[in-house]
Design a protein around this motif. Structure first.
Motif, PDB file in Angstrom:
ATOM      1  N   PHE A   1       0.864  -1.173   0.000  1.00  0.00           N
ATOM      2  CA  PHE A   1       0.000   0.000   0.000  1.00  0.00           C
ATOM      3  C   PHE A   1       0.901   1.224   0.000  1.00  0.00           C
ATOM      4  O   PHE A   1       1.825   1.329   0.810  1.00  0.00           O
ATOM      5  N   LEU A   2       0.646   2.147  -0.922  1.00  0.00           N
ATOM      6  CA  LEU A   2       1.446   3.365  -1.025  1.00  0.00           C
ATOM      7  C   LEU A   2       0.541   4.582  -1.017  1.00  0.00           C
ATOM      8  O   LEU A   2      -0.567   4.551  -1.576  1.00  0.00           O
ATOM      9  N   SER A   3       1.038   5.642  -0.377  1.00  0.00           N
ATOM     10  CA  SER A   3       0.280   6.890  -0.342  1.00  0.00           C
ATOM     11  C   SER A   3       1.249   8.058  -0.255  1.00  0.00           C
ATOM     12  O   SER A   3       2.466   7.876  -0.071  1.00  0.00           O
ATOM     13  N   GLN A   4       0.689   9.250  -0.372  1.00  0.00           N
ATOM     14  CA  GLN A   4       1.499  10.456  -0.356  1.00  0.00           C
ATOM     15  C   GLN A   4       2.340  10.493   0.914  1.00  0.00           C
ATOM     16  O   GLN A   4       1.870  10.197   2.000  1.00  0.00           O
ATOM     17  N   GLY A   5       3.617  10.811   0.731  1.00  0.00           N
ATOM     18  CA  GLY A   5       4.566  10.855   1.838  1.00  0.00           C
ATOM     19  C   GLY A   5       5.516   9.667   1.844  1.00  0.00           C
ATOM     20  O   GLY A   5       6.579   9.722   2.450  1.00  0.00           O
ATOM     21  N   ASP A   6       5.131   8.575   1.166  1.00  0.00           N
ATOM     22  CA  ASP A   6       6.003   7.403   1.091  1.00  0.00           C
ATOM     23  C   ASP A   6       7.193   7.695   0.186  1.00  0.00           C
ATOM     24  O   ASP A   6       7.123   8.551  -0.702  1.00  0.00           O
ATOM     25  N   GLN A   7       8.277   6.979   0.429  1.00  0.00           N
ATOM     26  CA  GLN A   7       9.489   7.120  -0.370  1.00  0.00           C
ATOM     27  C   GLN A   7      10.129   5.753  -0.543  1.00  0.00           C
ATOM     28  O   GLN A   7       9.882   4.852   0.240  1.00  0.00           O
ATOM     29  N   GLY A   8      10.967   5.627  -1.578  1.00  0.00           N
ATOM     30  CA  GLY A   8      11.757   4.415  -1.731  1.00  0.00           C
ATOM     31  C   GLY A   8      11.593   3.724  -3.068  1.00  0.00           C
ATOM     32  O   GLY A   8      11.015   4.266  -4.011  1.00  0.00           O
ATOM     33  N   THR A   9      12.108   2.501  -3.100  1.00  0.00           N
ATOM     34  CA  THR A   9      12.167   1.769  -4.360  1.00  0.00           C
ATOM     35  C   THR A   9      10.785   1.389  -4.887  1.00  0.00           C
ATOM     36  O   THR A   9      10.575   1.384  -6.092  1.00  0.00           O
ATOM     37  N   CYS A  10       9.848   1.078  -4.003  1.00  0.00           N
ATOM     38  CA  CYS A  10       8.510   0.713  -4.488  1.00  0.00           C
ATOM     39  C   CYS A  10       7.786   1.934  -5.044  1.00  0.00           C
ATOM     40  O   CYS A  10       7.010   1.809  -5.994  1.00  0.00           O
ATOM     41  N   VAL A  11       8.045   3.111  -4.490  1.00  0.00           N
ATOM     42  CA  VAL A  11       7.471   4.335  -5.053  1.00  0.00           C
ATOM     43  C   VAL A  11       8.073   4.582  -6.428  1.00  0.00           C
ATOM     44  O   VAL A  11       7.367   4.896  -7.381  1.00  0.00           O
ATOM     45  N   ARG A  12       9.377   4.388  -6.548  1.00  0.00           N
ATOM     46  CA  ARG A  12      10.041   4.552  -7.849  1.00  0.00           C
ATOM     47  C   ARG A  12       9.461   3.556  -8.867  1.00  0.00           C
ATOM     48  O   ARG A  12       9.199   3.903 -10.013  1.00  0.00           O
ATOM     49  N   PHE A  13       9.226   2.323  -8.440  1.00  0.00           N
ATOM     50  CA  PHE A  13       8.630   1.300  -9.304  1.00  0.00           C
ATOM     51  C   PHE A  13       7.229   1.740  -9.740  1.00  0.00           C
ATOM     52  O   PHE A  13       6.871   1.657 -10.916  1.00  0.00           O
ATOM     53  N   LEU A  14       6.433   2.221  -8.789  1.00  0.00           N
ATOM     54  CA  LEU A  14       5.099   2.738  -9.103  1.00  0.00           C
ATOM     55  C   LEU A  14       5.185   3.852 -10.140  1.00  0.00           C
ATOM     56  O   LEU A  14       4.438   3.852 -11.125  1.00  0.00           O
ATOM     57  N   GLN A  15       6.095   4.788  -9.934  1.00  0.00           N
ATOM     58  CA  GLN A  15       6.229   5.916 -10.850  1.00  0.00           C
ATOM     59  C   GLN A  15       6.603   5.443 -12.255  1.00  0.00           C
ATOM     60  O   GLN A  15       6.074   5.955 -13.241  1.00  0.00           O
ATOM     61  N   ARG A  16       7.481   4.457 -12.335  1.00  0.00           N
ATOM     62  CA  ARG A  16       7.834   3.910 -13.653  1.00  0.00           C
ATOM     63  C   ARG A  16       6.634   3.231 -14.313  1.00  0.00           C
ATOM     64  O   ARG A  16       6.426   3.344 -15.514  1.00  0.00           O
ATOM     65  N   LYS A  17       5.860   2.494 -13.527  1.00  0.00           N
ATOM     66  CA  LYS A  17       4.682   1.814 -14.083  1.00  0.00           C
ATOM     67  C   LYS A  17       3.651   2.828 -14.561  1.00  0.00           C
ATOM     68  O   LYS A  17       3.023   2.625 -15.604  1.00  0.00           O
ATOM     69  N   LEU A  18       3.456   3.914 -13.837  1.00  0.00           N
ATOM     70  CA  LEU A  18       2.548   4.966 -14.294  1.00  0.00           C
ATOM     71  C   LEU A  18       3.042   5.532 -15.615  1.00  0.00           C
ATOM     72  O   LEU A  18       2.272   5.695 -16.564  1.00  0.00           O
ATOM     73  N   ASP A  19       4.343   5.812 -15.677  1.00  0.00           N
ATOM     74  CA  ASP A  19       4.939   6.347 -16.904  1.00  0.00           C
ATOM     75  C   ASP A  19       4.808   5.343 -18.049  1.00  0.00           C
ATOM     76  O   ASP A  19       4.478   5.726 -19.171  1.00  0.00           O
TER      77      ASP A  19
END
Length: 122
Positions: free
Chosen positions: A52-70
């Motif tokens: 589960f990810l939400s605003q304020g989180d940081q790290g590799t899973c957030v980076r993975f999420l951002q890549r998947k969105l892109d």
């Protein structure tokens, strides 16, 4: 993204989704600025655990999420920080995925991960 980065992203996404190891050409890929084997392992972990990810989180899973969105056509800054921009991108994805009303919350839970990783929107 240029053609080689797009191809590399597609190959890494396929490896993450299938759990296949990334071996052949890994040395040449990393010299071209591609993710290291540690980054691929982290992406594999994120794809499997779907945290589960939400605003304020940081790290590799957030980076993975951002890549998947892109990868899904939603321009997102890939910096590993879940800020307002990432929350907006998640909402855009949720709308495109068929979420309605309160479901468009910018939070990344099981249904949002399913849409991003399994292409199961609706």
């Amino acid at each position: 993204m240029n053609a080689s980065r797009t191809l590399l992203a597609a190959l890494l996404s396929a490896a993450v989704l299938t759990g296949a190891p990334v071996t052949a050409g890994a040395a040449s890929a990393s010299s071209a600025g591609a993710p290291s084997s540690a980054a691929v392992a982290s992406a594999n972990r994120c794809a499997k655990t779907r945290p589960f990810l939400s605003q304020g989180d940081q790290g590799t899973c957030v980076r993975f999420l951002q890549r998947k969105l892109d990868d899904n056509g939603i321009a997102t800054r890939v910096d590993g920080v879940f800020g307002r921009g990432t929350a907006h991108s998640v909402k855009v994805f949720q709308r495109a995925c068929g979420f309605r009303g309160d479901e468009i919350d910018g939070l990344v839970g099981p249904r949002t991960w399913a849409g991003l990783l399994d292409h199961s929107c609706g």
